[in-house]
Design a protein around this motif. Structure first.
Motif, short mmCIF file in Angstrom:
data_model
loop_
_atom_site.label_atom_id
_atom_site.label_comp_id
_atom_site.label_asym_id
_atom_site.label_seq_id
_atom_site.Cartn_x
_atom_site.Cartn_y
_atom_site.Cartn_z
N LEU A 73 -1.06 -8.68 26.14
CA LEU A 73 -1.63 -7.34 25.96
C LEU A 73 -2.03 -6.77 27.32
CD1 LEU A 73 -3.93 -7.55 22.80
CD2 LEU A 73 -2.18 -5.82 23.23
N ALA A 74 -1.52 -5.59 27.64
CA ALA A 74 -1.88 -4.95 28.89
C ALA A 74 -3.38 -4.64 28.91
CB ALA A 74 -1.09 -3.65 29.08
N ALA A 75 -3.99 -4.77 30.10
CA ALA A 75 -5.41 -4.49 30.22
C ALA A 75 -5.71 -3.06 29.78
CB ALA A 75 -5.86 -4.70 31.66
N GLY A 76 -6.76 -2.89 29.00
CA GLY A 76 -7.12 -1.58 28.50
C GLY A 76 -8.02 -1.67 27.29
N THR A 77 -8.26 -0.55 26.65
CA THR A 77 -9.10 -0.47 25.46
C THR A 77 -8.24 -0.08 24.26
OG1 THR A 77 -10.98 0.21 26.83
CG2 THR A 77 -11.17 0.57 24.46
N TYR A 78 -8.39 -0.82 23.15
CA TYR A 78 -7.49 -0.66 22.02
C TYR A 78 -8.24 -0.54 20.70
CZ TYR A 78 -3.87 -2.43 25.20
OH TYR A 78 -3.00 -2.61 26.25
N GLU A 79 -7.47 -0.10 19.68
CA GLU A 79 -7.88 -0.23 18.29
C GLU A 79 -7.06 -1.37 17.67
OE1 GLU A 79 -7.45 3.29 16.04
OE2 GLU A 79 -9.07 4.38 17.05
N VAL A 80 -7.74 -2.22 16.90
CA VAL A 80 -7.06 -3.33 16.22
C VAL A 80 -7.19 -3.11 14.72
CG1 VAL A 80 -7.01 -5.82 15.87
CG2 VAL A 80 -7.52 -4.88 18.14
N THR A 140 -13.78 -1.65 33.94
CA THR A 140 -12.78 -0.80 33.32
C THR A 140 -12.77 0.57 34.00
OG1 THR A 140 -14.30 0.06 31.66
CG2 THR A 140 -13.14 -1.99 31.14
N THR A 141 -11.74 1.36 33.68
CA THR A 141 -11.65 2.68 34.29
C THR A 141 -12.83 3.56 33.91
OG1 THR A 141 -10.21 4.60 34.56
CG2 THR A 141 -10.23 3.57 32.38
N GLU A 142 -13.37 3.39 32.69
CA GLU A 142 -14.53 4.17 32.28
C GLU A 142 -15.76 3.81 33.11
OE1 GLU A 142 -11.58 3.97 29.08
OE2 GLU A 142 -12.66 2.41 30.18
N GLN A 143 -15.95 2.52 33.40
CA GLN A 143 -17.09 2.11 34.22
C GLN A 143 -16.95 2.60 35.65
OE1 GLN A 143 -16.49 -2.08 33.14
NE2 GLN A 143 -18.59 -2.15 32.36
N ILE A 144 -15.73 2.55 36.18
CA ILE A 144 -15.49 2.99 37.56
C ILE A 144 -15.78 4.48 37.70
CG2 ILE A 144 -13.69 3.30 39.30
CD1 ILE A 144 -12.40 0.72 38.17
N GLU A 145 -15.41 5.27 36.69
CA GLU A 145 -15.62 6.71 36.77
C GLU A 145 -17.09 7.09 36.85
OE1 GLU A 145 -13.63 8.36 33.44
OE2 GLU A 145 -11.63 8.27 34.36
N ASP A 146 -17.97 6.24 36.35
CA ASP A 146 -19.41 6.55 36.37
C ASP A 146 -20.09 6.18 37.68
OD1 ASP A 146 -19.39 7.59 33.82
OD2 ASP A 146 -19.92 5.70 32.85
N LEU A 147 -19.38 5.49 38.57
CA LEU A 147 -20.00 5.01 39.81
C LEU A 147 -19.74 5.98 40.97
CD1 LEU A 147 -19.03 1.23 39.64
CD2 LEU A 147 -21.29 2.21 39.21
N PRO A 148 -20.66 6.03 41.94
CA PRO A 148 -20.44 6.88 43.13
C PRO A 148 -19.52 6.19 44.14
CG PRO A 148 -22.59 5.83 43.26
CD PRO A 148 -22.01 5.44 41.93
N VAL A 149 -18.29 5.92 43.72
CA VAL A 149 -17.31 5.23 44.56
C VAL A 149 -16.02 6.03 44.54
CG1 VAL A 149 -18.30 2.95 44.17
CG2 VAL A 149 -16.53 3.81 42.61
N GLN A 150 -15.15 5.80 45.53
CA GLN A 150 -13.89 6.52 45.59
C GLN A 150 -12.70 5.58 45.71
OE1 GLN A 150 -13.77 9.87 45.12
NE2 GLN A 150 -11.56 9.59 44.93
N THR A 151 -12.85 4.46 46.41
CA THR A 151 -11.72 3.57 46.65
C THR A 151 -12.02 2.17 46.12
OG1 THR A 151 -12.48 2.84 48.84
CG2 THR A 151 -11.15 4.86 48.74
N LEU A 152 -10.98 1.35 46.09
CA LEU A 152 -11.13 -0.03 45.64
C LEU A 152 -12.12 -0.78 46.51
CD1 LEU A 152 -10.19 -2.41 43.86
CD2 LEU A 152 -8.34 -2.78 45.50
N ASP A 153 -12.12 -0.56 47.81
CA ASP A 153 -13.06 -1.24 48.70
C ASP A 153 -14.50 -0.91 48.34
OD1 ASP A 153 -11.06 -2.52 50.08
OD2 ASP A 153 -10.97 -1.03 51.70
#
Length: 886
Positions: A73-80, A140-153
């Motif tokens: 299963l590809a990483a992500g959020t799903y309905e089962v 997850t992408t949702e958690q990253i969007e809430d942080l004051p960050v821009q890059t992977l570093d």
């Protein structure tokens, strides 16, 4: 000699092939596993339940014990969705799948009446993951969007145990960066080839403790970025923001003009994704433009071709006096990915990611002659194909073939440009502006290029209810080039100043080095899972062939000593190392777990380190008491080695609150350092070899309070002691050249930050607004105190401590409503970095005081006392807008 080398190569390759063809095991990178149990209202297992992952072709049936497993299963959020005749269908939403991890999902079915009604349940991720056998953070992408960050570093540096790129006290260059489970490291220095924007990230995994056998060429940690891919419907996402440094009224404190440049930072990013030629083929394409100006400005008072009268102290510039950023960067980056699932058992994808940047590093000495600074240009491209083949519901294969390309140039003009002759070398005077450069240009002509073909494959198989195995191999053929194509020197033959060019004149002026090492590995790994026991055990074989030569007799390194035994260039030997790994997790019911991990980790030193200055012909005129020829490289060093131990305890206090306590120890051996070799003539030279060592002890305590109402909190604290005999491979030689004792001793590493705290607080109302704040606190790192002004008055290395520091970043976002356009969403956001304008955060200090603000020797340190780049960058404010259409 060559015959024995071939035998070693053949033997190592045979072992690699044997391991790669061994029974199937676990692959890295982009997919995870969903497993669990289906029971009825009384807790009895329900057999033959259909479990489907919505939006995919993947599913399973429950067995006689009600158990099921879904692989790949590809990483992500799903309905089962589950269904069975005689029971109400149940849909579980918000099920999060992480790469290389097993997500547990237990489902309870209720009996149905004549009219079945679907039951919808929202899955809640526990505050701590009890099944992990080592320290790992997954965002997850949702958690990253809430942080004051821009890059992977930015994301990586917020994780527990990470200090300025150092993972748990290790040296830099000991981390494996991956995209989709395949390395994107540059073999030259073991750094990442790419800079990844957060808009591309589906999930980020940061492993700061022991890690599985599938990960190699790293001793301290692993960072795996899983990129987004197109879905079954079209989506357009865009983001734009602008801002600048903002510190009004603090010009004196910061030693620079406080004029606000509201467009000093500009960013434009857009992503388009969706189906292509039917639902079986999807695509994603993304692009980003980023323009950044440093907080220090220069004045165009002088130009490189100006000529000052230093004897008469006459300094007249021909510049227009305009203000320009002393340092800047302009970047273009993007990604494209196409995925095809036309065949039921196969998935094909191709992706390309690139970064192109141009800029210049600020240098306070050039503040009145900014055009004299060299410029840096880089291009990084990673592209390749991925293939996943499903043999059965329990076995699949992954194969990835990539090209990692990186090209870096540091120069102002072409080396044969007449502009160098007109400008000359940089010059300044203590009698004008504290030694500011008033004429000339930097003569840097440096290049570094890496072109690597990387192949990685693995097979994953669920052997039975309790055992999942993974086996695989990876192979890398990097072509690494670095050096100075044309050396520019400044001389005055006959009293006439001129630029002299030296192109490939070894050994004094060597050209570009070209190296072609071979790097390979194979691994075998098994995960054994029971209700209250998880064991991950693996074995890794690493292979490294420098494909170079070294002197056969180090006491006659250049074969230039009359009467001494002959010395010839002999082949370097093939290096192979076995690394066992073991991790155990013991969940205690559903509320707590104890874990233990142990592993050996080997890493070949970076190509740039071991090949730098590795032409021993430079020693042909070496005599006792003669000048230093620097530290000679050594491509025949052994792999560096770290043995790690980790034990931890996790506790779920409530459904929203949990904590994690981890204790770890690292025994570091065979680090590259310096040894001194005596020749037949009594002369001495320095050479790299495996002599450095160290150890790290630490404790990490983390608390995670998931959102309860509008508020969520997370905090981690790390106690760390990182000791060793030297902080970089050349430190021993530097001490010897300074007349200090070069013998090994155990001292704090330069990055030994004893106490680190990361605090994240978020206040949000879904669909309306969100505010997040990140607080970072660090105790002082070591420095070497100085008692008196002048040479030779330093105290014991790293015996002093810098002051503690703290930084606060924040991000606020307000959603905009479009009632008549439900497919359109937008938001306005504000991001503030260094909210309280801290001037100091583990930067340089004056050796006489341990303070970043004052010195006991103001005359000696007068240049630094006026240099604004001595401080941490000021507060930066950015405003932006995000839009999305589906």
């Amino acid at each position: 000699m060559k015959g024995s080398r071939r035998s070693l190569i053949a033997g190592a390759l045979a072992i690699l092939a044997g391991m790669a063809s061994a029974p199937p095991p676990l692959l890295a990178g982009t997919t995870g596993t969903l497993s669990g149990r289906v029971v009825d209202e009384d807790g009895a297992p329900v057999v033959a339940v259909t479990i489907l992952v919505v939006g995919t072709r993947l599913g399973a049936y429950s067995d006689s014990e009600g158990r099921f497993t879904i692989l790949n299963l590809a990483a992500g959020t799903y309905e089962v969705r589950t269904s069975r005749l005689g029971y109400n269908p149940v849909t579980v939403a918000g099920v999060i799948i992480s790469a290389d991890q097993a997500t547990r999902l237990d489902i309870r079915l209720g009996g149905t009446t004549l009219r079945a009604e679907e039951v919808v349940v929202v899955a809640e991720r526990p505050p701590v993951t009890l099944g992990l056998t080592s320290s790992q953070a997954s965002l997850t992408t949702e958690q990253i969007e809430d942080l004051p960050v821009q890059t992977l570093d930015d994301i990586v540096n917020l994780q527990a145990g990470v200090v300025d790129g150092h993972f748990r006290g290790g040296r830099q260059g000991e981390v494996q960066y991956q995209v989709g489970g395949v390395s994107v490291n540059n073999a030259f220095d073991n750094s990442s080839t790419l800079t990844l924007d957060r808009s591309l990230l589906q999930e980020v995994q940061v492993i700061s403790g022991t890690f599985d056998a599938e990960y190699g060429q790293a001793m301290s940690g692993v960072v795996n970025a899983v990129l987004k891919e197109g879905g079954e419907r079209f989506e357009v996402d865009a983001e734009a923001y602008a801002g600048g440094f903002f510190f009004p009224g603090r010009a004196d404190a910061r030693r620079i003009d406080d004029t606000v440049r509201p467009l000093g930072t500009k960013n434009l990013q857009a992503t388009l994704s969706g189906p292509l030629a039917g639902k079986d083929t999807t695509f994603l394409i993304s692009g980003r433009f980023y323009d950044w100006e440093d907080f220090v400005s220069g004045s165009m008072i002088f130009t490189p071709t100006d000529r000052a009268d230093f004897e008469s102290n006459i300094y007249e510039g021909s510049g227009d006096g305009s203000r320009v950023p002393l340092g800047y960067s302009e970047e273009f980056s993007g990604a494209a990915k196409i995925t095809n699932r036309s065949f039921a058992k196969d998935k094909f994808s191709y992706q390309v990611i690139f970064n192109k940047a141009q800029g210049r590093r600020q240098n306070w000495q050039f503040r009145y002659n900014p055009d004299g600074l060299s410029q840096q240009r880089s291009l990084g491209i990673v592209h390749g194909f991925d293939w996943t083949h499903t043999f059965s519901a329990t076995t699949f294969l992954d194969l990835s073939v990539r090209q990692n390309y990186y090209d870096y140039r540091d120069r102002l003009w072409d080396p044969y440009s007449a502009a160098y002759d007109a400008a000359g070398t940089p010059e300044g005077s203590d009698n004008y502006a504290d030694g500011a450069i008033v004429q000339g240009v930097q003569l840097t002509q440096y290049m570094q290029r890496t072109n690597a073909i990387v192949c990685k494959s693995s097979v994953v198989s669920q052997l039975d209810e309790h055992n999942q195995m993974k086996t695989g191999f990876e192979f890398s053929l990097p072509r690494v080039e670095f050096g100075t194509p044309v050396h520019l020197t400044y001389s005055t033959p006959g009293g006439t100043a001129q630029i002299v060019r030296h192109e490939n004149e070894p050994p004094d002026f060597p050209g570009v080095q070209r190296n072609h090492p071979v790097i390979g590995a194979a691994f075998l790994q098994n995960q054994h899972t029971q209700d209250h026991l998880i064991i991950r055990a693996g074995l890794r074989l690493d292979y490294f062939d420098a494909r170079a030569t070294v002197p056969s007799d180090l006491t006659n390194p250049a074969n230039a000593i009359p009467g001494a035994p002959d010395s010839w260039a002999k082949d370097t030997t093939v290096k192979a190392a076995l690394s066992p790994r073991l991790g155990v997790a013991y969940p205690i019911e559903d509320k707590a777990a104890v874990h233990f991990a142990y592993g050996h980790f080997h890493q070949a030193p970076s190509i740039g380190t071991i090949f730098e200055n590795s032409n021993y012909d430079v020693l042909r005129n070496l005599q006792a008491g003669s000048v230093s020829y620097g530290v000679l490289g050594n491509p025949d060093v052994k792999p560096e080695r770290t043995v790690q131990y980790e034990v931890g305890y996790k506790q779920v206090v409530t459904d929203d609150l949990g904590f994690d306590l981890t204790i770890f120890y690292k025994d570091i051996r065979d680090l590259v350092g310096v040894e001194f070799i005596d020749t037949y003539t009594g002369a001495q030279y320095a050479r790299l070899t495996n002599v450095d060592f160290g150890n790290v002890f630490g404790i990490t305590f983390a608390i995670d309070h998931r959102r309860l109402g509008p508020l969520a909190l997370a905090m981690d604290y790390t106690l760390l002691q990182a000791l060793g005999n030297s902080s970089d491979p050349h430190e021993t030689a530097t001490r010897a050249a300074a007349g200090a004792d070069p013998r090994p001793r155990l001292l704090p590493f330069n990055w030994d930050q004893r106490h680190t705290v990361n605090l994240t607080a978020a206040l949000a109302k879904p669909g309306s607004y969100s505010v997040s704040t990140v607080v970072r606190v660090g105790s002082g790192q070591p420095y070497t105190p100085q008692m008196e002004s002048g040479f030779g008055f330093g105290m014991e290395t790293n015996s002093g401590r810098k002051p503690a520091g703290a930084l606060v970043d924040m991000r606020a976002e307000k959603n905009l409503a479009f009632g008549s356009h439900p497919n359109l969403s937008a938001s306005l956001f504000l991001r503030v970095l260094n909210l309280f304008d801290a001037r100091y955060f583990n930067g340089p200090v004056y050796a006489s005081t341990g303070s970043p603000y004052y010195s006991r020797f103001p005359v000696t340190d007068r240049y630094a006392l006026r240099d604004p780049t001595w401080f941490y960058p000021p507060r930066r404010i950015e405003f932006g807008v995000r839009m999305s259409w589906k």
